[in-house]
Design an enzyme around this catalytic site. Structure first.
Site, mmCIF file in Angstrom:
data_model
loop_
_atom_site.group_PDB
_atom_site.id
_atom_site.type_symbol
_atom_site.label_atom_id
_atom_site.label_comp_id
_atom_site.label_asym_id
_atom_site.label_seq_id
_atom_site.Cartn_x
_atom_site.Cartn_y
_atom_site.Cartn_z
ATOM 1 N NE ARG A 86 -2.780 -1.666 3.441
ATOM 2 C CZ ARG A 86 -3.223 -1.514 4.685
ATOM 3 N NH1 ARG A 86 -3.789 -0.404 5.065
ATOM 4 N NH2 ARG A 86 -3.101 -2.491 5.555
ATOM 5 C CB SER A 87 4.447 1.697 -0.813
ATOM 6 O OG SER A 87 5.279 2.796 -1.075
ATOM 7 C CG ASN A 88 0.849 6.552 1.085
ATOM 8 O OD1 ASN A 88 -0.230 6.369 0.541
ATOM 9 N ND2 ASN A 88 1.010 6.462 2.398
ATOM 10 C CB CYS A 90 5.374 2.134 -4.505
ATOM 11 S SG CYS A 90 6.840 1.389 -3.772
#
Ligand SMILES: Cc1ncc(COP(=O)(O)O)c(C=O)c1O
Length: 330
Positions: A86-88, A90
């Site tokens: 869920r990386s912001n 990335c």
């Protein structure tokens, strides 16, 4: 810091190439209804970096403006970076890479959540290649292998560290501090403390260096960990701050303070306290946080107020670093 050293450091900082991809200055708003709901105490303000713009906003835009400028200068045609599912970071990298015509490869660890996190879907829509690894520990090795693979295929890849949190990326938050200082001057504000989520360290390091260059020395910075132990984050932030000092030709000496008592059950997991903070801000101000970074930071700020750590005459700033897309799945 001697005023001459400070002047020279600011000049060096201003010469670092950057892209302007976000919309600045992000607003600073007063949270009067939140203050009333917690029974008074210090005035509370919020810096709306959830409004930085591209990639659904957030703190990553500021860091990537420096990191991507350097990648383009080196003639990169592809960027490689990593994070959780869920990386912001990335997601914003994938969206900005598409906007700049760069290829993007993302090394993600995660459980293969169902339904799919919105960030992951966005990355795929924007054409990023997703490479899965089983754990956080495997990400760095896989990124290096991808660099070798892409070079062999005639590409020119640039590797972006986790969270774009190196000395270059952290310049984005030196710039953010200068932006805040200008807003403070116009409005006549003084902030006694700034609260924010601190994880891969770039935001915190940039604010720490920026404080020494642009803010009153008495401004306390309080980083709230959403995941790792305080000592680990402190040591990462300290080494990024050293890197900033080397690039700007000064030594930054301010205290790096990280609290890890709002992590709850761990990375990516809400805690009862962060849920209460999330709901209180939504109900009193109509502002959404993300459940696992900024809500934990807000829990930290509310706890400090609750414990009477600040007086009625003091001003606190909460730095909203974005991340609300984590609320959505597709
Ligand atoms: C929404 C949000 N806030 C704060 C942070 C922490 O910023 P940093 O990684 O620069 O410490 C992150 C990092 O991943 C984030 O996604």
């Amino acid at each position: 810091m001697h005023p001459m050293d400070r002047g020279r450091a600011i000049q060096r900082f201003e010469e670092i190439p950057k892209l302007v991809l976000g919309h600045y200055p992000t607003p600073v708003e007063k949270l009067a209804r939140l203050r009333a709901a917690v029974g008074g105490g210090p005035r509370i303000f919020i810096k709306r970096d959830d409004y930085t713009g591209p990639g659904f906003g957030g703190n990553k835009v500021r860091k990537l403006e420096y990191v991507l400028a350097a990648a383009l200068q080196q003639g990169a045609d592809t960027v490689i970076t990593c994070g959780g599912e869920r990386s912001n970071h990335c997601r914003v990298t994938a969206m900005l890479a598409a906007r700049l015509g760069l290829g993007c490869v993302l090394v993600l660890n995660g459980r293969g959540e169902e339904p799919k996190p919105a960030s992951l879907a966005v990355e795929q829509w924007c054409g990023a290649r997703i490479e899965r690894v089983a754990s956080r520990e495997e990400r760095a090795g896989r990124m290096e292998a991808l660099v070798r693979e892409l070079k062999k295929a005639g590409k020119n890849p640039a590797m972006i560290p986790l969270g774009a949190s190196d000395a270059l990326g952290a310049m984005g938050f030196v710039a953010a501090t200068a932006e805040l200082a200008a807003q403070m001057e116009v409005e006549g504000w003084r902030f006694d403390a700034i609260y924010f989520a601190s994880s891969s360290g770039g935001t915190h390091a940039g604010l720490a260096a920026g404080r020494e260059l642009f803010l009153p020395g008495s401004t306390e910075l309080v980083g709230i960990s959403p995941d790792d132990p305080a000592e680990e984050i402190q040591s990462t932030v300290t080494s990024i701050v050293q890197g900033l000092g080397q690039r700007l030709g000064v030594e930054f000496t301010g205290e790096i303070r990280v609290l890890d008592n709002f992590v709850g059950a761990g990375y990516g997991i809400e805690s009862p306290q962060s849920r209460r903070a999330f709901e209180l801000l939504a109900r009193t101000e109509g502002i959404l946080l993300d459940p696992v970074y900024t809500a934990k930071a807000m829990a930290g700020l509310l706890d400090a107020i609750n414990k009477g750590q600040y007086s009625e005459s003091q001003n606190l700033l909460f730095w909203h670093t974005g991340g609300q897309l984590a609320l959505f799945h597709v």
